[in-house]
Design an enzyme around this catalytic site. Sequence first.
Site, mmCIF file in Angstrom:
data_model
loop_
_atom_site.group_PDB
_atom_site.id
_atom_site.type_symbol
_atom_site.label_atom_id
_atom_site.label_comp_id
_atom_site.label_asym_id
_atom_site.label_seq_id
_atom_site.Cartn_x
_atom_site.Cartn_y
_atom_site.Cartn_z
ATOM 1 N N ASP A 1 40.317 0.785 93.806
ATOM 2 C CA ASP A 1 40.682 1.338 92.835
ATOM 3 C C ASP A 1 40.990 2.657 92.964
ATOM 4 O OD1 ASP A 1 39.900 1.143 89.394
ATOM 5 O OD2 ASP A 1 39.986 2.971 90.450
ATOM 6 N N ASN B 1 49.038 10.127 86.237
ATOM 7 C CA ASN B 1 49.860 9.579 85.440
ATOM 8 C C ASN B 1 50.365 10.684 84.150
ATOM 9 O OD1 ASN B 1 51.323 7.403 85.903
ATOM 10 N ND2 ASN B 1 49.833 6.040 84.825
ATOM 11 N N HIS C 1 54.813 8.833 85.002
ATOM 12 C CA HIS C 1 54.710 7.589 85.415
ATOM 13 C C HIS C 1 55.355 7.196 86.800
ATOM 14 C CE1 HIS C 1 52.438 5.901 82.062
ATOM 15 N NE2 HIS C 1 53.296 6.493 81.302
ATOM 16 N N ASP D 1 53.634 5.615 89.831
ATOM 17 C CA ASP D 1 54.245 4.186 90.630
ATOM 18 C C ASP D 1 54.126 4.627 92.123
ATOM 19 O OD1 ASP D 1 56.708 2.992 88.329
ATOM 20 O OD2 ASP D 1 54.327 2.992 88.336
ATOM 21 N N GLU E 1 45.799 -0.068 88.706
ATOM 22 C CA GLU E 1 45.503 0.639 90.071
ATOM 23 C C GLU E 1 44.491 0.183 90.662
ATOM 24 O OE1 GLU E 1 44.886 1.820 86.642
ATOM 25 O OE2 GLU E 1 43.125 3.121 86.867
#
Lengths: 120, 323, 204
Positions: free
Chosen positions: B191, B199, B204, B208, B234
């Site tokens: 994770d 973010n 965003h 990404d 994630e």
Amino acid sequence: MRVLIVDDSRTARAMCKRVLPASLQQDLLEASGGEEALALCRTQAIDIVFLDLNMPDVDGYQVLETLKTEGRDHPKVIVMSADIQPEAQQRVAKLGALGFLPKPANQATVEAFLRDHGML
Amino acid sequence: MSSELNDSDLLHFAANRIEVGILAVDRKMRIVVWNRFLEAHSGRSASEVVGRSLFDVFPEVPRPWLERKVRSVTVLKNFSFTSWRQRPYLFKFRHHRPITGGIDWMRQDCTFLPVMGGDGEVIAVCITILDATETCLYQTRLDAALAVIAEQSVRDALTGVYNRRKLAEQLATEIGRAARYRRSLSLLMLDIDHFKKVNDSLGHLAGDEVIRHVATVASKGLRESDCFGRYGGEEFVAILPEVDAAGATVVAERMRSAVAEAPAEFEGRSIAVTISVGVAEVGPEPRTAESLLGEADEALYLSKKKGRNRVSLRDSARDAHRG
Amino acid sequence: MNPEFLDADQKDALQEISNIAMGTAASGLAKVLESFVRLSVPRISIVETSRVAERLSTTLGQHSEVSAVRQAFYNQMEGEVIVVFGEEGCADLADLLDYEADGPEALKQELLLDVSNILVGACMNGIAQQLQSQVSYSPPEILCSAVPLDRLFAGHRPTCEQALLIEIDFSLEARSFSCNMLTFFAPESFGTLRTSLARFLESL
């Protein structure tokens, strides 16, 4: 001569009857399976059996084997089968069958066979 | 042709105009009939080949196979067939796509027909040859397109690694295999640390890019037999067959340090990233996928609790306590 | 058309006709494989095409994986024959015909197509001849390869609701090879079939 036709198919028995010479159609019995056939062989004095191989439960091979074990040389058994593999023919000969006629048999072949074996 | 219509002449005419090869061989495999289609595609005229053994004229035709095929037609007096799908061609003929084809030789569907003589025996075998090149090309394109679609359906669009569905399938398969053959199997759940912060602070698109970056770096050292995929936003999972907890911990640590040492890049900025990893091993008792994932998840939680950027196994003391 | 469109005599006749035709088919197979072929008694029934796979699990359920070949017949009688091969026996088949057991997939498929073609040709020719009908054939093609039984018809939807099914099982002695031949007659042929059988019985 008393004749027994053994085949689980009624059509096949009718087809067999149709190609027998008239002299053999006089005293004719029918069995629809191996067990019935063996019972008739033991109780009735059968001379010739026309025997199918491919039957459910007790099949033609088992009938031949049983007759052989019971030491009967009477009745004479002529196998009439659609299973025309050479090995099938060898097996039935070893089990004491007089001969093998492929289905569908015709009058001429049956007559010739019977004559050759002195049964006409 | 004479001015009166004669059906046999017409049939003969048609047989030499249609887009089908017609050839016949006798019992000694000598060519008896060779129609115009075959002349045109082979470059050999009928007068050159009729009367000669087919194998003399075309030595590349597989002799034992063809002889067996023709013999079975002769003995069994039955049609036989070949399809381009199993045997691309009988004869090496050029096809009609010299520029656009992308294929070597014409693909052929053949039918073998017994020709009966007066005595009821087979005196010749007639072979018809259909050009199946177009069908072959369509099929190849279709198969390629289907393969792409199949791949896409198991891949995560953003990162290109496997998606959750594929992970679930693969995990079930591997658990089954491990149980059946008594092999080890381990699972890593990882994770991205503080992902929400990335973010929120950088947007965003940056987020990404971080996800893509972690997927690439984390999966780099894995073997062919390992399965790495995106499990959640994630979160990633790695399935490691034939690996026990100790081995999996080594792999996990390698992953963790690789990610920690390789910051992501976005619009000229360097973004430091770390991951937390949870390790779970299948063990000798039968397991379900859910329980294994659950154990890895608990181990992951432990890594988070202990400060992140680390690898943990589930606390075995808790197991003893539960047991 | 009444589901039981054949009476008991006609059904019996069809069974015997199939039996004779299958005998020829087995003999052809035996010649090619040089092995003794065991034949079951033909089973005749009317089936709902949507439920065929279910039905087959009783006779074919012992195979973990199957491959199948389909071939259509047409002209005076119409239908399709599907020959189902148990996966375990395919290696035996390859062995009997001197193909390498682990050869390329295409070779294995050719094998199945050839064996299937022998059976279908002999059997349908036999039935057609006895019923004085003509049949033509489409080339055989692989229907599925090494799949679990419930995926036999995957992706194929039946064109008709019912069919007449004749089932026959072939196996080799002392070998694990076996195959089941499923001959489906389309409803369009039911009338012709009944007439031909009636005519056949009359000639007896």
